[in-house]
Design a protein around this motif. Structure first.
Motif: not given
Length: 410
Positions: A89-91, A122-128, A366-371
């Motif tokens: 649940a890291a943001e 960012a690619e591996a975690t999906g996090r910003t 660097t943005p993650g997987s979400r907007p």
């Protein structure tokens, strides 16, 4: 907000990931440590790093490979930390990266380079991901270090006397809050850098560091060598000042040893250990420090800490653990805080400590997987920081800090 802070210091032995829950309450930033994981660089990558760092020469091809491989290594540790410490649940991930060059000269810093491409994280975690913290401070005329000084100031503000924070990594740095004066922070000189170099060179590469201070404890300080080392002009430069392995490396120690042939390895290690303790004490004594709160791998060297106590007679020496912030995780936690500030559009430097022209929002996002949606900035930047224990005071599943022997964390 749950944030994972990633850090690898000037000893480049491992990547530390500290998770923290960060909230603002009545103008105070509350940090709740959620644990730490630490993963050593694999032998091949560490050898590549060692072969590319000053005073060695390198190529752009090597820089590209290292930037990618270090980025991937940081990404792996970030995924592990998110899963094990934050329950997935890291943001936000805040990555300091790996410093490979700090371009200092003529009493200023011209540039600084940290590698470990954040896109891999960012690619591996999906996090910003927030990264590249130091460059903006340098662009604003600052030293780019020690950036943890802002976190130190927030954390130590309000303590009695003249509190000071010390981090002993490859390089040692301090933050001091003098009475009635502006806060000051700077690199005092070598922390573990020359100790590591001596242990490595004088054992034919058998040892990478002085585990538990065993070599120093078996040796005697060689006063003529210590006097030669203390002649280094860096120690007489005014604050703010920063340094790194661009100065304090194996070649530097070899040059200092010329003319002292036949010294036992134990005596050399004891001497450079005393050098670290002496230069820290010489740095904080004129500022009137009444307590020194230490963190970093050097706190696990009992010979070094004993020498610090000896040099700091009359100044209380304690570790950050006693104030609720694990000494091994403090720098990674500090960069988690800096990442949080950046995401909220808040400055992350302390100009009186780094020499920058003014407060600056640090780093790149660097943005993650979400907007990418930036949270609203609070009405005012938090002026203080408190560390709050986890309610259950028990480590989350999978938490560990023992990827390397305790005495080996630097």
């Amino acid at each position: 907000m749950r944030v994972v802070g990633l850090m690898s210091g000037t000893s480049y032995d491992a990547i530390d990931a500290a998770a923290a829950d960060l909230t603002v309450e009545d103008g105070t930033l509350v940090l709740t440590p959620l644990g730490m994981v630490s993963e050593p660089y694999d032998d091949d990558l560490r050898a590549l790093l060692a072969g590319a760092l000053p005073p060695a020469t390198t190529t752009l091809a090597d820089v590209c490979r290292l930037d990618t491989l270090v980025g991937r290594a940081f990404a792996d540790v970030a995924v592990h930390a998110d899963r094990e410490l934050c329950g997935g649940a890291a943001e936000l991930v805040a990555s300091h990266g790996q410093t490979v060059f700090h371009w200092a000269g003529d009493d200023r810093v011209h540039g600084t380079l940290q590698i470990g491409e954040p896109a891999w994280i960012a690619e591996a975690t999906g996090r910003t991901v927030v990264s590249g913290f130091r460059t903006r401070d340098v662009a604003a005329g600052g030293q780019g270090a020690p950036l943890v000084s802002l976190v130190d100031l927030m954390w130590l503000r309000g303590r009695p006397g003249v509190p000071a924070a010390l981090n002993i990594g490859g390089i040692a740095n301090v933050t001091v809050l003098p009475r009635g004066g502006r806060p000051v922070a700077f690199d005092t000189g070598p922390g573990n850098a020359l100790i590591d170099a001596a242990a490595h060179d004088l054992t034919g590469g058998r040892l990478a560091y002085d585990a538990g201070g065993a070599l120093a404890g078996a040796g005697r300080v060689h006063e003529p060598l210590l006097r030669r080392l203390l002649d280094e002009p860096y120690y007489r430069r005014p604050a703010p000042r920063t340094t790194g392995k661009e100065l304090f490396h194996r070649g530097y120690l070899r040059a200092a040893l010329e003319g002292f042939g036949g010294l036992p390895a134990e005596d050399v290690v004891a001497t450079v250990t005393r050098l670290t303790a002496r230069t820290v004490a010489d740095a904080v004594r004129p500022l009137g420090a009444t307590e020194l709160i230490a963190s970093g791998g050097g706190t696990r060297n009992p010979v070094l800490t004993a020498m610090l106590r000896d040099e700091l007679a009359g100044v209380a020496l304690r570790t950050s653990d006693e104030l609720g912030l694990p000494s091994s995780a403090k720098e990674a936690c500090a960069f988690a805080v800096l990442g949080y500030l950046t995401l909220h559009g808040l400055p992350g430097n302390a100009p009186s400590c780094t020499g920058a022209l003014g407060p600056r929002v640090l780093g790149s996002i660097t943005p993650g997987s979400r907007p990418l949606r930036l949270p609203p900035a609070p009405a005012a930047a938090p002026a203080s920081l408190v560390v709050r224990a986890r309610p259950d005071r028990s480590p989350p599943p999978g938490e560990h800090t023992g990827a390397l022997p305790a005495a080996g964390r630097r």
